[in-house]
Motif scaffolding. Structure first.
Motif, PDB file in Angstrom:
ATOM      1  N   CYS A   2      38.772  40.492  48.096  1.00 51.85           N
ATOM      2  CA  CYS A   2      38.912  41.951  48.271  1.00 51.85           C
ATOM      3  C   CYS A   2      39.401  42.255  49.681  1.00 51.85           C
ATOM      4  CB  CYS A   2      37.560  42.620  48.023  1.00 51.85           C
ATOM      5  SG  CYS A   2      37.539  44.363  48.502  1.00 51.85           S
ATOM      6  N   PHE A   3      40.478  43.035  49.778  1.00 47.06           N
ATOM      7  CA  PHE A   3      40.950  43.419  51.116  1.00 47.06           C
ATOM      8  C   PHE A   3      40.754  44.913  51.371  1.00 47.06           C
ATOM      9  CE2 PHE A   3      45.790  43.709  49.891  1.00 47.06           C
ATOM     10  CZ  PHE A   3      45.460  44.483  48.783  1.00 47.06           C
ATOM     11  N   GLN A   4      39.821  45.508  50.610  1.00 47.73           N
ATOM     12  CA  GLN A   4      39.348  46.877  50.878  1.00 47.73           C
ATOM     13  C   GLN A   4      40.446  47.939  50.790  1.00 47.73           C
ATOM     14  OE1 GLN A   4      35.816  47.997  51.866  1.00 47.73           O
ATOM     15  NE2 GLN A   4      35.845  46.381  50.334  1.00 47.73           N
ATOM     16  N   CYS A   5      41.318  47.800  49.793  1.00 45.58           N
ATOM     17  CA  CYS A   5      42.402  48.780  49.656  1.00 45.58           C
ATOM     18  C   CYS A   5      41.895  50.113  49.101  1.00 45.58           C
ATOM     19  CB  CYS A   5      43.499  48.229  48.757  1.00 45.58           C
ATOM     20  SG  CYS A   5      42.970  48.008  47.036  1.00 45.58           S
ATOM     21  N   GLY A   6      40.786  50.074  48.336  1.00 48.76           N
ATOM     22  CA  GLY A   6      40.224  51.312  47.791  1.00 48.76           C
ATOM     23  C   GLY A   6      40.791  51.736  46.449  1.00 48.76           C
ATOM     24  N   THR A   7      41.686  50.934  45.875  1.00 48.96           N
ATOM     25  CA  THR A   7      42.256  51.290  44.568  1.00 48.96           C
ATOM     26  C   THR A   7      41.160  51.429  43.514  1.00 48.96           C
ATOM     27  OG1 THR A   7      44.254  50.080  45.148  1.00 48.96           O
ATOM     28  CG2 THR A   7      43.925  50.545  42.808  1.00 48.96           C
ATOM     29  N   CYS A   8      40.167  50.580  43.596  1.00 41.92           N
ATOM     30  CA  CYS A   8      39.065  50.638  42.617  1.00 41.92           C
ATOM     31  C   CYS A   8      38.354  51.982  42.702  1.00 41.92           C
ATOM     32  CB  CYS A   8      38.096  49.480  42.843  1.00 41.92           C
ATOM     33  SG  CYS A   8      37.559  49.273  44.555  1.00 41.92           S
ATOM     34  N   ARG A  23      34.259  50.408  46.114  1.00 47.87           N
ATOM     35  CA  ARG A  23      34.830  49.657  47.247  1.00 47.87           C
ATOM     36  C   ARG A  23      33.732  49.306  48.253  1.00 47.87           C
ATOM     37  NH1 ARG A  23      35.492  50.365  52.171  1.00 47.87           N
ATOM     38  NH2 ARG A  23      34.781  52.512  52.018  1.00 47.87           N
ATOM     39  N   MET A  26      31.600  46.459  46.999  1.00 44.30           N
ATOM     40  CA  MET A  26      32.259  45.157  47.167  1.00 44.30           C
ATOM     41  C   MET A  26      32.172  44.700  48.626  1.00 44.30           C
ATOM     42  SD  MET A  26      33.164  44.184  44.201  1.00 44.30           S
ATOM     43  CE  MET A  26      31.803  45.114  43.492  1.00 44.30           C
ATOM     44  N   CYS A  56      42.836  46.486  40.143  1.00 46.10           N
ATOM     45  CA  CYS A  56      42.663  45.785  41.429  1.00 46.10           C
ATOM     46  C   CYS A  56      43.851  44.858  41.708  1.00 46.10           C
ATOM     47  CB  CYS A  56      41.368  44.964  41.400  1.00 46.10           C
ATOM     48  SG  CYS A  56      41.159  43.947  42.877  1.00 46.10           S
ATOM     49  N   PRO A  57      44.547  45.032  42.834  1.00 41.67           N
ATOM     50  CA  PRO A  57      45.711  44.188  43.146  1.00 41.67           C
ATOM     51  C   PRO A  57      45.344  42.752  43.489  1.00 41.67           C
ATOM     52  CG  PRO A  57      45.228  45.659  44.980  1.00 41.67           C
ATOM     53  CD  PRO A  57      44.300  46.049  43.871  1.00 41.67           C
ATOM     54  N   ARG A  58      44.065  42.492  43.748  1.00 42.27           N
ATOM     55  CA  ARG A  58      43.637  41.134  44.098  1.00 42.27           C
ATOM     56  C   ARG A  58      42.878  40.452  42.961  1.00 42.27           C
ATOM     57  NH1 ARG A  58      44.270  39.954  49.597  1.00 42.27           N
ATOM     58  NH2 ARG A  58      43.889  37.887  48.797  1.00 42.27           N
ATOM     59  N   VAL A  60      40.086  41.006  41.658  1.00 36.91           N
ATOM     60  CA  VAL A  60      38.661  40.771  41.922  1.00 36.91           C
ATOM     61  C   VAL A  60      37.887  41.066  40.618  1.00 36.91           C
ATOM     62  CG1 VAL A  60      36.649  41.555  43.249  1.00 36.91           C
ATOM     63  CG2 VAL A  60      38.899  41.386  44.355  1.00 36.91           C
ATOM     64  N   ILE A  62      35.448  42.632  39.471  1.00 36.46           N
ATOM     65  CA  ILE A  62      34.485  43.605  40.014  1.00 36.46           C
ATOM     66  C   ILE A  62      33.270  43.779  39.088  1.00 36.46           C
ATOM     67  CG2 ILE A  62      34.194  46.020  40.743  1.00 36.46           C
ATOM     68  CD1 ILE A  62      37.279  45.960  41.343  1.00 36.46           C
TER      69      ILE A  62
END
Ligand code: SF4
Ligand code: SF4
Length: 143
Positions: A2-8, A23, A26, A56-58, A60, A62
């Protein structure tokens, strides 16, 4: 991952109605803030709809993480009364929602048997459910 983009959080329907921020959850998990997570109401505000997982772009996992965190919380006795009652129904009836008189009458009106053809109508199968729940320690958690 997770790089904390906030999309979730942006797409989370539960977060639209509450202060829940997936976010943040996570991030707390990444930081190993177990005590803060297991005692929080937020851990139980996810409806497991999987919108965040799809976006999620990564990639994850979740919801898997949330379920794992909930398992840790319950194993440490952080469980709400209503959740416990629902779990007790599963242990006693094989269903989380009991079949009451109103439902039985509705089923009868529709020409159906009072109980659905599940463990409710099959004692042997219900006994097997209880055996499995006992083997997993579920009975001790909900008693
Ligand atoms: S879990 Fe995925 S969508 Fe959510 S903040 Fe992390 S990378 Fe972004
Ligand atoms: S699975 Fe949970 S955290 Fe993810 S979008 Fe749905 S309610 Fe929000």
């Amino acid at each position: 991952m997770c790089f904390q983009c906030g999309t979730c959080t942006a797409g989370c329907p539960s977060g639209r109605r509450t202060s829940y921020r997936v976010r943040k959850l996570m991030r707390l998990a990444q930081l190993g803030q177990k005590d803060e997570i297991v005692g929080s109401e937020e851990l139980w505000e996810c409806s497991t709809c999987y919108t965040c997982v799809e976006r999620c772009p990564r990639a994850v996992p979740i919801v898997d993480i949330i379920v794992a965190l909930r398992n840790i919380a319950v194993s440490e006795k952080h469980i709400y009364d209503n959740h416990k009652k629902t779990a007790q129904n599963l242990y006693k009836l094989g269903h989380t929602v009991p079949n009451n008189d109103k439902i039985k009458a509705l089923r009868k009106d529709l020409g159906l048997p009072e109980n659905p053809p599940t463990v409710m109508a099959n004692k042997k199968a219900m006994d097997e459910v209880v055996t499995l729940l006992k083997a997993s320690g579920f009975d001790k958690i909900v008693e």
